[in-house]
Design a protein around this motif. Structure first.
Motif, PDB file in Angstrom:
ATOM      1  N   ASP A  19      45.224  67.032  45.797  1.00 25.06           N
ATOM      2  CA  ASP A  19      44.625  65.722  46.027  1.00 25.06           C
ATOM      3  C   ASP A  19      44.469  65.422  47.520  1.00 25.06           C
ATOM      4  O   ASP A  19      43.556  64.694  47.924  1.00 25.06           O
ATOM      5  CB  ASP A  19      45.484  64.623  45.390  1.00 25.06           C
ATOM      6  CG  ASP A  19      45.423  64.663  43.860  1.00 25.06           C
ATOM      7  OD1 ASP A  19      44.467  65.287  43.331  1.00 25.06           O
ATOM      8  OD2 ASP A  19      46.326  64.093  43.211  1.00 25.06           O
ATOM      9  N   ALA A  20      45.372  65.970  48.331  1.00 21.98           N
ATOM     10  CA  ALA A  20      45.335  65.742  49.788  1.00 21.98           C
ATOM     11  C   ALA A  20      44.443  66.757  50.500  1.00 21.98           C
ATOM     12  O   ALA A  20      44.481  66.851  51.734  1.00 21.98           O
ATOM     13  CB  ALA A  20      46.748  65.797  50.362  1.00 21.98           C
ATOM     14  N   ASP A  21      43.631  67.496  49.745  1.00 22.84           N
ATOM     15  CA  ASP A  21      42.744  68.523  50.319  1.00 22.84           C
ATOM     16  C   ASP A  21      43.524  69.558  51.124  1.00 22.84           C
ATOM     17  O   ASP A  21      43.068  70.055  52.168  1.00 22.84           O
ATOM     18  CB  ASP A  21      41.669  67.891  51.210  1.00 22.84           C
ATOM     19  CG  ASP A  21      40.656  67.100  50.415  1.00 22.84           C
ATOM     20  OD1 ASP A  21      40.405  67.469  49.248  1.00 22.84           O
ATOM     21  OD2 ASP A  21      40.130  66.109  50.935  1.00 22.84           O
ATOM     22  N   GLY A  22      44.703  69.902  50.622  1.00 21.15           N
ATOM     23  CA  GLY A  22      45.555  70.852  51.335  1.00 21.15           C
ATOM     24  C   GLY A  22      44.958  72.236  51.445  1.00 21.15           C
ATOM     25  O   GLY A  22      45.208  72.941  52.437  1.00 21.15           O
ATOM     26  N   TYR A  23      44.171  72.642  50.440  1.00 21.47           N
ATOM     27  CA  TYR A  23      43.622  73.996  50.449  1.00 21.47           C
ATOM     28  C   TYR A  23      42.523  74.169  51.508  1.00 21.47           C
ATOM     29  O   TYR A  23      42.237  75.284  51.934  1.00 21.47           O
ATOM     30  CB  TYR A  23      43.097  74.361  49.057  1.00 21.47           C
ATOM     31  CG  TYR A  23      44.210  74.422  48.028  1.00 21.47           C
ATOM     32  CD1 TYR A  23      45.135  75.461  48.037  1.00 21.47           C
ATOM     33  CD2 TYR A  23      44.358  73.414  47.078  1.00 21.47           C
ATOM     34  CE1 TYR A  23      46.175  75.506  47.113  1.00 21.47           C
ATOM     35  CE2 TYR A  23      45.388  73.446  46.147  1.00 21.47           C
ATOM     36  CZ  TYR A  23      46.295  74.492  46.166  1.00 21.47           C
ATOM     37  OH  TYR A  23      47.338  74.527  45.263  1.00 21.47           O
ATOM     38  N   THR A  24      41.902  73.047  51.893  1.00 18.90           N
ATOM     39  CA  THR A  24      40.858  73.126  52.939  1.00 18.90           C
ATOM     40  C   THR A  24      41.412  72.792  54.323  1.00 18.90           C
ATOM     41  O   THR A  24      40.685  72.865  55.308  1.00 18.90           O
ATOM     42  CB  THR A  24      39.696  72.155  52.622  1.00 18.90           C
ATOM     43  OG1 THR A  24      40.179  70.800  52.697  1.00 18.90           O
ATOM     44  CG2 THR A  24      39.124  72.418  51.241  1.00 18.90           C
ATOM     45  N   ALA A  25      42.693  72.391  54.392  1.00 22.81           N
ATOM     46  CA  ALA A  25      43.256  71.919  55.665  1.00 22.81           C
ATOM     47  C   ALA A  25      43.163  72.944  56.786  1.00 22.81           C
ATOM     48  O   ALA A  25      42.765  72.600  57.911  1.00 22.81           O
ATOM     49  CB  ALA A  25      44.704  71.470  55.463  1.00 22.81           C
ATOM     50  N   PRO A  26      43.516  74.227  56.571  1.00 21.64           N
ATOM     51  CA  PRO A  26      43.400  75.197  57.677  1.00 21.64           C
ATOM     52  C   PRO A  26      41.968  75.319  58.206  1.00 21.64           C
ATOM     53  O   PRO A  26      41.766  75.422  59.421  1.00 21.64           O
ATOM     54  CB  PRO A  26      43.871  76.510  57.041  1.00 21.64           C
ATOM     55  CG  PRO A  26      44.781  76.090  55.929  1.00 21.64           C
ATOM     56  CD  PRO A  26      44.166  74.849  55.381  1.00 21.64           C
ATOM     57  N   ALA A  27      40.995  75.287  57.304  1.00 18.29           N
ATOM     58  CA  ALA A  27      39.601  75.387  57.749  1.00 18.29           C
ATOM     59  C   ALA A  27      39.203  74.136  58.540  1.00 18.29           C
ATOM     60  O   ALA A  27      38.503  74.220  59.563  1.00 18.29           O
ATOM     61  CB  ALA A  27      38.675  75.553  56.544  1.00 18.29           C
ATOM     62  N   ARG A  28      39.676  72.965  58.105  1.00 16.32           N
ATOM     63  CA  ARG A  28      39.364  71.730  58.827  1.00 16.32           C
ATOM     64  C   ARG A  28      40.015  71.728  60.208  1.00 16.32           C
ATOM     65  O   ARG A  28      39.413  71.307  61.201  1.00 16.32           O
ATOM     66  CB  ARG A  28      39.821  70.517  58.015  1.00 16.32           C
ATOM     67  CG  ARG A  28      38.940  70.247  56.790  1.00 16.32           C
ATOM     68  CD  ARG A  28      39.304  68.960  56.075  1.00 16.32           C
ATOM     69  NE  ARG A  28      40.510  69.088  55.256  1.00 16.32           N
ATOM     70  CZ  ARG A  28      41.636  68.421  55.445  1.00 16.32           C
ATOM     71  NH1 ARG A  28      41.735  67.573  56.454  1.00 16.32           N
ATOM     72  NH2 ARG A  28      42.675  68.597  54.640  1.00 16.32           N
ATOM     73  N   ALA A  29      41.245  72.206  60.283  1.00 17.24           N
ATOM     74  CA  ALA A  29      41.944  72.270  61.564  1.00 17.24           C
ATOM     75  C   ALA A  29      41.245  73.242  62.509  1.00 17.24           C
ATOM     76  O   ALA A  29      41.099  72.976  63.710  1.00 17.24           O
ATOM     77  CB  ALA A  29      43.395  72.683  61.346  1.00 17.24           C
ATOM     78  N   GLU A  30      40.784  74.367  61.974  1.00 18.10           N
ATOM     79  CA  GLU A  30      40.098  75.353  62.809  1.00 18.10           C
ATOM     80  C   GLU A  30      38.768  74.790  63.315  1.00 18.10           C
ATOM     81  O   GLU A  30      38.375  75.039  64.457  1.00 18.10           O
ATOM     82  CB  GLU A  30      39.870  76.645  62.028  1.00 18.10           C
ATOM     83  CG  GLU A  30      39.444  77.798  62.916  1.00 18.10           C
ATOM     84  CD  GLU A  30      39.554  79.144  62.221  1.00 18.10           C
ATOM     85  OE1 GLU A  30      39.347  80.162  62.896  1.00 18.10           O
ATOM     86  OE2 GLU A  30      39.863  79.184  61.009  1.00 18.10           O
TER      87      GLU A  30
END
Length: 645
Positions: free
Chosen positions: A119-130
């Motif tokens: 729900d917190a979009d954790g799976y996309t977090a590394p891509a968003r941070a990059e």
């Protein structure tokens, strides 16, 4: 909603806010402006709970998540990507729950934690941070480098990325562009345009404020005044209000003088005593208006150079770079360039591409690795380095700094010159160690101006300057008669002082055919291409943004950019001619004012002044005719520019 109600705050003996009030609505994008020391950063500290008010209240919804840029970066071994991911505190808390549940073998709690993670979009977090890191100028390889391997400026970029990573309701940014180059500023501006929360911004970059903020809060005289527009709107409205206030004050002073005159003349007369007494009461009841007390704006100008060589400098096959123990390290391996008198050049390009290296080579502080550099006869270089303040001697005074440049000049003359840069009285003879960054930058500029340069090489001269001093520098550079080469992330300064651009990148120095709006489009296209590559998409044109609009939208954007470039090329010579005409008109109008003053003086018509009068009459005719010709040319140029659009 953020409500500031009767706020009172005192820091030491200085009162920053005295019963100040303001209201901000959810989703508003607010620029906070005011002179240095007026309380902008303290207001942010109040919003963050780092300070408590001495009186009044600041309130906003307790459920709001607030993000801000940390001022210090721990020297840790963790990667830049991990450090940025720490900005999403909720996500890190969920990861901790997952680890705890897994260690305890609690399958139910672990399942709930995994659901919350999704729900917190954790799976996309590394891509968003990059994406954040790439947008702020880091390379893909640097995202995996340890935090302690970066310099101070790059660590501040990490802190900014960490703040942007936080899913916040309120984002507070204090001078976010200070450690960014123009490429990163354009990217940040675009990112903030999509930010859905409430934004608070302190910045000395007026174009950045204009692009990102829709509300301006001005702190002055311990009060906060709200303006419903960007920085340019605020400046216009404030000037109008100051003019209205001064006009009302002048009218009231005339009224007061009239009443006092009546009272003085008739208070002793029996027939007028009653009327005089009524005017005394009117004066007592009158609410006195205050005159406008505007801070005197700082201004300066460059002294006329002793020579104007043309060409100023010629580079023939020059390799710009560094000599290392491992051998020469060329950054720009082959530069051939002739700098002409009067050229005004802005250098564009990302950090690390060689802008500062090129400027240092021109300035002579870095020897070329190959090729020849020839100077014109009488060349005098004024060089402001990116880290110019570090070259000043902390224990010396402004007077000592200037005396080293002019050991044979009288002290009073040096003091008068320093006074024109606001180093007056004891400040001229005080060690500069406690001076602010802006004051030291002002001293560095004064030392350059004293040397009467005909070639200015300026590498990020506005880094420590407030808005007023930036404007003073802009005006001075606009009137500078010599050759200018400028590296700056301040687009307002670039637009106002340069008329052509060179792009530094991929080991080359080449002309950029367009203006800053075209460069912004170019950078956004590059950023979109990076995002596409990060997502594993293939684009046929690496400089074109990957969008959902398909080829037709790409072609339309490209056509728009080409049309803007075409119009820019048509406008450039006209705008240059217009600037020359306006400069000549200003000189003639000054002559006309002098002649008119002479003609208005009765003594000018005395017999003894007959010859001078005839000369002034002749000049008057010449000036009037020249002004008429220039005004006609000005109108023609304006019409041509309007036709181009």
């Amino acid at each position: 909603m953020i409500r500031i109600d009767n706020l009172t705050l005192q820091r030491g003996t200085k009162v920053l806010f005295d019963h100040a009030s303001a209201t901000l609505n959810p989703g508003e994008r607010v620029g906070l402006v005011g002179v240095n020391g007026s309380g902008k950063t303290s207001l942010f500290a109040l919003l963050l709970g780092e300070l408590s008010p001495d009186g009044g209240d600041i309130a906003f919804p307790p459920t709001w998540e607030t993000a801000h840029v940390a001022q210090h970066t721990p020297a840790v071994d963790r990667t830049a990507l991990d450090y940025v991911l720490d900005g999403d505190r909720r996500l890190r808390a969920i990861e901790a729950r997952m680890a705890t549940a897994s260690a305890a073998g609690d399958g139910h709690a672990e399942a709930e934690a995994h659901a919350a993670f999704a729900d917190a979009d954790g799976y996309t977090a590394p891509a968003r941070a990059e994406t954040l890191l790439l947008g702020l100028g880091f390379t893909a390889a640097q995202t995996g480098a340890p935090v302690n391997s970066f310099s101070g400026g790059w660590r501040m970029r990490l802190n900014l990325a960490q703040a942007l990573m936080c899913p916040s309701d309120l984002l507070l940014l204090d001078e976010p562009t200070n450690h960014l180059d123009l490429d990163a500023i354009v990217w940040l501006e675009d990112w903030l345009g999509r930010y859905p929360g409430t934004l608070g911004m302190i910045s000395h970059d007026r174009e950045f404020l204009d692009a990102t903020c829709t509300v301006t809060l001005h702190i002055e005289h311990q009060q906060i005044k709200r303006y419903g527009g960007n920085y340019t709107f605020f400046e216009t409205q404030r000037l109008l209000q100051m003019e209205q206030q001064q006009a009302a004050f002048t009218r009231q002073q005339k009224q007061i003088a009239h009443l006092e005159s009546f009272i003085t003349r008739f208070k002793a007369k029996a027939t007028k005593a009653r009327q005089a007494q009524s005017r005394v009461k009117a004066l007592e009841k009158m609410e006195r208006l205050a005159p406008v007390h505007a801070a005197a704006g700082f201004s300066f100008e460059f002294r006329e150079a002793d020579a104007a060589p043309n060409p100023m400098m010629v580079l023939d096959g020059v390799a710009c770079g560094y000599a290392t123990d491992a051998g020469p390290l060329p950054i720009l391996p082959h530069v051939t360039l002739s700098l002409q008198n009067g050229q005004r050049i802005g250098l564009l390009g990302a950090n690390g591409q060689g802008k500062s290296t090129f400027i240092k080579t021109l300035a002579g502080t870095l020897a070329p690795l190959a090729g020849t550099v020839r100077h014109g006869k009488g060349l005098q270089i004024g060089y402001f380095a990116q880290h110019q303040l570090e070259t000043l001697r902390e224990d010396d005074t402004p007077l000592q700094h200037l005396a080293r440049l002019a050991p044979d000049t009288r002290e009073q003359e040096l003091r008068d010159f320093l006074g024109s840069f606001n180093f007056r009285g004891d400040m001229a003879t005080a060690p500069i160690r406690p001076f602010s960054g802006g004051e030291k930058a002002r001293l560095a500029l004064a030392l350059i101006v004293w040397q009467k340069p005909n070639l200015l090489l300026l590498d990020e001269p506005t880094n420590h300057l407030d808005l007023d001093t930036r404007e003073a520098l802009t005006m001075a550079l606009a009137q500078f008669d010599g050759t200018l080469m400028l590296v700056s992330h301040d687009r307002h300064l670039l637009r106002a002082t340069t008329d052509q651009f060179l792009l530094v990148g991929d080991g080359k120095l080449q002309a950029f055919d367009g203006d800053l709006d075209d460069y912004r489009d170019y950078l956004l296209q590059q950023a979109a291409a990076k995002r596409a590559a990060l997502a594993g998409l293939r684009t046929p044109d690496s400089t074109s943004p990957a969008t959902d609009a398909g080829p037709s939208r790409k072609e339309a954007r490209r056509a728009e950019a080409e049309e803007r470039q075409r119009l820019a090329q048509l406008r450039k010579p006209l705008e240059k001619d217009l600037a020359t005409v306006e400069k000549n008109m200003a000189a003639l109008q000054a002559d006309k004012a002098e002649i008119d003053a002479f003609m208005a003086d009765e003594s000018s018509y005395a017999e003894a002044n007959k010859a001078h009068l005839l000369e002034m009459l002749r000049r008057q005719a010449e000036v009037t005719e020249a002004l008429d010709t220039l005004e006609m040319r000005w109108l023609e140029l304006q019409e041509q520019l309007e036709q181009i659009g």
